[in-house]
Design a protein around this motif. Structure first.
Motif, PDB file in Angstrom:
ATOM      1  N   LYS A  61      46.034  69.726 -23.280  1.00  0.00           N
ATOM      2  CA  LYS A  61      47.075  68.607 -23.551  1.00  0.00           C
ATOM      3  C   LYS A  61      46.966  67.887 -22.323  1.00  0.00           C
ATOM      4  CE  LYS A  61      50.342  72.440 -21.726  1.00  0.00           C
ATOM      5  NZ  LYS A  61      49.265  73.459 -21.732  1.00  0.00           N
ATOM      6  N   ASN A  80      41.799  63.024 -27.405  1.00  0.00           N
ATOM      7  CA  ASN A  80      42.032  63.661 -28.792  1.00  0.00           C
ATOM      8  C   ASN A  80      42.178  65.082 -28.463  1.00  0.00           C
ATOM      9  OD1 ASN A  80      42.225  64.471 -31.429  1.00  0.00           O
ATOM     10  ND2 ASN A  80      40.355  63.357 -31.969  1.00  0.00           N
ATOM     11  N   TRP A  81      43.330  65.550 -28.112  1.00  0.00           N
ATOM     12  CA  TRP A  81      43.573  66.892 -27.742  1.00  0.00           C
ATOM     13  C   TRP A  81      43.243  67.970 -29.117  1.00  0.00           C
ATOM     14  CZ3 TRP A  81      43.177  67.877 -22.899  1.00  0.00           C
ATOM     15  CH2 TRP A  81      43.467  66.878 -22.092  1.00  0.00           C
ATOM     16  N   ALA A  82      43.796  67.336 -30.433  1.00  0.00           N
ATOM     17  CA  ALA A  82      43.566  68.084 -31.467  1.00  0.00           C
ATOM     18  C   ALA A  82      42.230  68.283 -31.930  1.00  0.00           C
ATOM     19  CB  ALA A  82      44.427  67.212 -32.656  1.00  0.00           C
ATOM     20  N   GLU A 165      50.366  52.898 -29.916  1.00  0.00           N
ATOM     21  CA  GLU A 165      50.112  53.673 -31.082  1.00  0.00           C
ATOM     22  C   GLU A 165      48.790  54.720 -30.483  1.00  0.00           C
ATOM     23  OE1 GLU A 165      48.437  53.533 -35.693  1.00  0.00           O
ATOM     24  OE2 GLU A 165      49.078  51.773 -34.542  1.00  0.00           O
ATOM     25  N   ASP A 166      49.163  55.833 -30.378  1.00  0.00           N
ATOM     26  CA  ASP A 166      48.219  57.121 -30.473  1.00  0.00           C
ATOM     27  C   ASP A 166      46.880  56.782 -31.348  1.00  0.00           C
ATOM     28  OD1 ASP A 166      46.595  59.483 -30.447  1.00  0.00           O
ATOM     29  OD2 ASP A 166      48.300  60.371 -29.488  1.00  0.00           O
ATOM     30  N   PHE A 168      44.507  58.670 -32.236  1.00  0.00           N
ATOM     31  CA  PHE A 168      44.188  59.724 -32.836  1.00  0.00           C
ATOM     32  C   PHE A 168      45.116  60.114 -33.865  1.00  0.00           C
ATOM     33  CE2 PHE A 168      41.739  59.704 -29.055  1.00  0.00           C
ATOM     34  CZ  PHE A 168      40.407  59.714 -29.473  1.00  0.00           C
ATOM     35  N   THR A 169      46.509  60.305 -33.374  1.00  0.00           N
ATOM     36  CA  THR A 169      47.501  60.871 -34.240  1.00  0.00           C
ATOM     37  C   THR A 169      48.518  59.696 -34.963  1.00  0.00           C
ATOM     38  OG1 THR A 169      49.118  60.735 -32.449  1.00  0.00           O
ATOM     39  CG2 THR A 169      47.980  62.815 -32.497  1.00  0.00           C
ATOM     40  N   HIS A 170      48.014  58.349 -34.163  1.00  0.00           N
ATOM     41  CA  HIS A 170      48.818  57.306 -34.868  1.00  0.00           C
ATOM     42  C   HIS A 170      50.103  57.184 -34.436  1.00  0.00           C
ATOM     43  CE1 HIS A 170      44.958  55.994 -36.586  1.00  0.00           C
ATOM     44  NE2 HIS A 170      45.075  57.300 -37.152  1.00  0.00           N
ATOM     45  N   LYS A 171      50.730  58.281 -33.722  1.00  0.00           N
ATOM     46  CA  LYS A 171      52.268  58.296 -33.243  1.00  0.00           C
ATOM     47  C   LYS A 171      52.324  56.787 -32.401  1.00  0.00           C
ATOM     48  CE  LYS A 171      53.073  63.164 -34.059  1.00  0.00           C
ATOM     49  NZ  LYS A 171      53.282  64.333 -33.570  1.00  0.00           N
TER      50      LYS A 171
END
Length: 737
Positions: A61, A80-82, A165-166, A168-171
């Motif tokens: 993280k 991209n931690w996920a 905007e992230d 990878f997560t698009h958050k």
């Protein structure tokens, strides 16, 4: 010595090596070029053959990045931690053909792990902006949710925010949102025919991110009235006015089509309809009544020759007794015009024809709504018609009478009960509480007025009788007869008759204890009719109290030596009789003889009363108590009357009496039955009277037991008597002195 990599057994020495696993972040620049950033402080060193490489040994993280890492990494990069890292094998070469393997998580660290690298994927965050307005919509609806006024919309100013905007997560991570705005107060509009639930919508403060909102103003519809008039233009009359109640703008659920159709069936012709047959909607005018007029004229048919008009009469309402339909037809040969509303036809110089009247068939138990279908004048061109005659069930009457089968008559205490109903309805009676049948036995109920009918109805008692249905004869009442018999009660009664004999002196004082006979018991057996109270019973036969010998009391003589037997029956009162005792009378002393004495007659020896000992039927009273002595009363020159009365309420057989003389006095004695009378119960009330002369006067009577005057023995007796008399008188004088 040769030591092979990974083969500890090939050496005699134990060697523990170290393997280092590196960490890098890969990303691409704007031109798509690959970049790898080495993060040396994230590398891990393991003991070969001992340690196990685990995912948690490395970054997972953002917070795992050190400040040194952040300096090495380009600004704005996102990892991209996920997805986690991939492992890249080193390009090291090992001797003796040892294969260089790739490090792996959850495996024991081998020498070939050394130099392998964990690659994390990175990318640059995308800058974004967002613009937003807050909208408030005010809706205007009725109570059913239907829109009745255009929506009014209020909007805030534009709110703009920025962020990244992230990839990878698009958050999106947004920057701070600036400021707020005000939605102003709104005055609710007035709508005719309606009343709103609020008069205004209040002011509201909004900011970025607030959701759009909607406020609903609900209007309650006011009451409204629609009036529809049906007008006959031919006659100028209003056929009907229909009033409809509702609320503003509501559907009245009515249009004139059905009523117009109904009038058209009655041969009216539509002229105009101000509603155009549309479904009526209540308006919202509170001040005026909404009104529509429908105008008709009468329909007519032209007549032409050789036309036939038929009238059909149908019958209904009498079930399977309903008569069949009747069809009538008439034929015309001339033209004419028929008003189909009134049924009247105007013929051109041709006489009208008629449908003959048709008497409605009689159906027993039913009454038609018309006694006949009347004659009708028919003009050519009239449409065929149908007349319906409806039968209604007649009112029927039923009576319930109560019959005494025992007495063969109707019971007066239970008047006729009336019931009413209709043909084929169920017959029933309510028995009043005042009708008392407790002294009767219920038998059954029969149909018909004749109590001798054998047509019985089912029912074990009066309340359970099933009377069936009313008949069809409305001219004659149905009659039912309830039958009863008298309840009979067994009789077993006993009565007792007593006998008492009083023994008294002439002055009424007690002479001896009363005699009480053994009571005579009479038994009545039989039955009693509880309705008439008539008894069918017999008593035991009459019985006798035996004759009773009167007790002896020295110096006294009873007026009845034997109280006679008396026969009594069950209805007689107790028998009470009295025996009266009279004092015996002593003979008078003779007078002193003179010089020429008269030779007196020898006194007669007094005779004792007849002794009843010889009679076995005589009952002697108890003599335990001595008779009470009676004090003498002076009887000089006084007549004594002895009155003997047999006192009883029942009848007795009379006894004959015998008369004898005692001391020159007549004495009455009772004897046995002297006669056999035809009425053995004749009442005896006898009284005997004895008169005694205290001076001893013989009234020239010839005493019994004397001889002739010249009898010598008589002279001697006379002298003896004289001496005895002198002696007796002397003794008496002594007593008196």
């Amino acid at each position: 010595m040769t030591i092979l990599p990974g083969e500890p057994a090939s050496a005699k020495l134990t060697v523990i090596g170290q393997a280092k696993v590196n960490v890098k972040v890969h990303y691409k620049d704007d031109q798509g070029n690959n970049h790898y950033v080495d993060l040396p402080d994230q590398a891990k060193t393991y003991h070969e053959g001992q340690d196990i490489m685990k995912p948690e040994d490395f970054m997972t993280k953002n917070s795992d990045l050190t400040d040194a890492d952040r300096i090495l990494l380009p600004a704005g990069i996102v990892i991209n931690w996920a997805a986690g890292p991939t492992i890249q094998n080193s390009d090291a070469q090992y001797a003796a053909g040892y294969q260089n393997g790739t490090a792996a998580f959850d495996q024991t660290v081998a020498p070939d792990f050394d130099g392998d690298t964990l690659i994390y994927e990175g990318a640059f965050a995308k800058p974004v902006t967002d613009t937003h307005k807050v909208t408030r919509t005010i809706k205007f609806v009725d109570q059913n949710g239907k829109q009745i006024y255009p929506d009014f919309t209020q909007r805030s100013r534009d709110f703009t925010r920025s962020g990244f905007e992230d990839p990878f997560t698009h958050k999106i991570a947004w920057a701070e949102i600036p400021g707020s705005d005000i939605l102003h107060q709104y005055q609710v509009p007035k709508i005719d025919g309606y009343t709103p639930d609020k008069s205004q919508v209040a002011q509201a403060t909004v900011k970025f991110g607030d959701p759009d909102s909607a406020i609903t103003v609900t209007y309650k519809a006011n009451s409204q009235v629609i009036k529809v008039n049906f007008i006959d233009d031919t006659t100028g009359e209003t056929l009907n006015s229909k009033s409809l109640d509702g609320v503003s703008d509501a559907d009245a659920n009515y249009n004139t089509k059905a009523d117009i159709n109904n009038y058209e069936k009655q041969h009216y012709v539509l002229v105009r309809d101000s509603s155009d047959g549309q479904d009526l909607i209540f308006d919202h005018d509170d001040q005026a009544t909404q009104s529509y007029d429908v105008h008709f004229t009468h329909d007519t048919n032209p007549d032409s020759r050789q036309d036939t008009v038929t009238r059909t009469i149908t019958y209904t309402g009498a079930g399977n007794k309903t008569p069949s339909a009747v069809t009538q037809s008439v034929h015309f040969t001339q033209a004419g015009t028929k008003d189909l509303v009134t049924g009247k036809t105007k013929w051109n110089d041709v006489a009208d024809q008629n449908f003959a009247s048709v008497g409605t068939p009689e159906v027993a138990g039913y009454t038609p709504d018309k006694s006949q279908v009347a004659q009708a004048t028919v003009k050519y061109g009239d449409k065929d018609t149908t007349v319906t005659v409806t039968y209604a069930a007649d009112k029927q009457q039923a009576k319930l009478r109560f019959y005494d089968d025992t007495a063969k008559k109707f019971i007066d205490a239970a008047p006729v009960l009336d019931a009413s109903g209709k043909t084929d309805g169920q017959v029933g009676f309510t028995i009043p509480n005042s009708y008392d049948f407790s002294k009767y036995n219920f038998v059954n109920v029969t149909k018909g007025a004749d109590p001798e009918s054998t047509d019985q109805l089912a029912g074990a008692d009066l309340s359970a009788v099933q009377y069936g249905k009313y008949d069809t004869d409305d001219k004659k009442d149905q009659v039912f007869v309830a039958h009863f018999t008298h309840k009979i009660k067994a009789i077993n009664e006993k009565v007792t008759v007593n006998e008492t004999i009083h023994y008294v002196y002439e002055d009424g004082s007690k002479a001896h204890d009363d005699y009480q006979a053994t009571p005579l018991v009479f038994t009545k057996t039989g039955t009693k009719d509880l309705v008439t109270e008539e008894e069918k019973a017999t008593w035991t036969k009459s019985q006798k109290f035996a004759e009773v010998a009167s007790p002896e009391i020295p110096g006294y003589t009873p007026d009845q030596a034997v109280v006679p037997a008396v026969e009594v029956a069950h209805g007689d009162n107790d028998v009470v009789r009295t025996v009266t005792y009279s004092k015996n009378i002593e003979p008078q002393e003779p007078t002193t003889p003179t010089d020429n004495p008269v030779t007196p007659k020898a006194p007669e020896e007094p005779q004792q009363p007849a002794t009843p000992d010889d009679n076995p039927d005589v009952v002697r009273p108890h003599s335990d108590n001595s008779p009470q002595k009676k004090q003498d009363s002076k009887q000089t020159n006084k007549t004594t009357e002895v009155n003997k009365t047999v006192k009883r309420s029942s009848t007795v057989k009379p006894k004959a009496t015998a008369i004898t003389k005692r001391n020159g006095t007549k004495v009455q004695l009772a004897t046995k039955d002297a006669s056999k009378q035809s009425n053995p119960k004749a009442v005896v009330n006898s009284t005997s009277t004895t008169v005694v002369n205290n001076k001893g006067e013989n009234k020239a009577e010839t005493l019994p037991q004397t001889g002739e005057k010249d009898n010598k023995l008589g002279i001697l007796g006379l002298l003896t008597l004289s001496l005895a008399s002198l002696f007796g008188f002397s003794e008496k004088k002594k007593k008196e002195d």
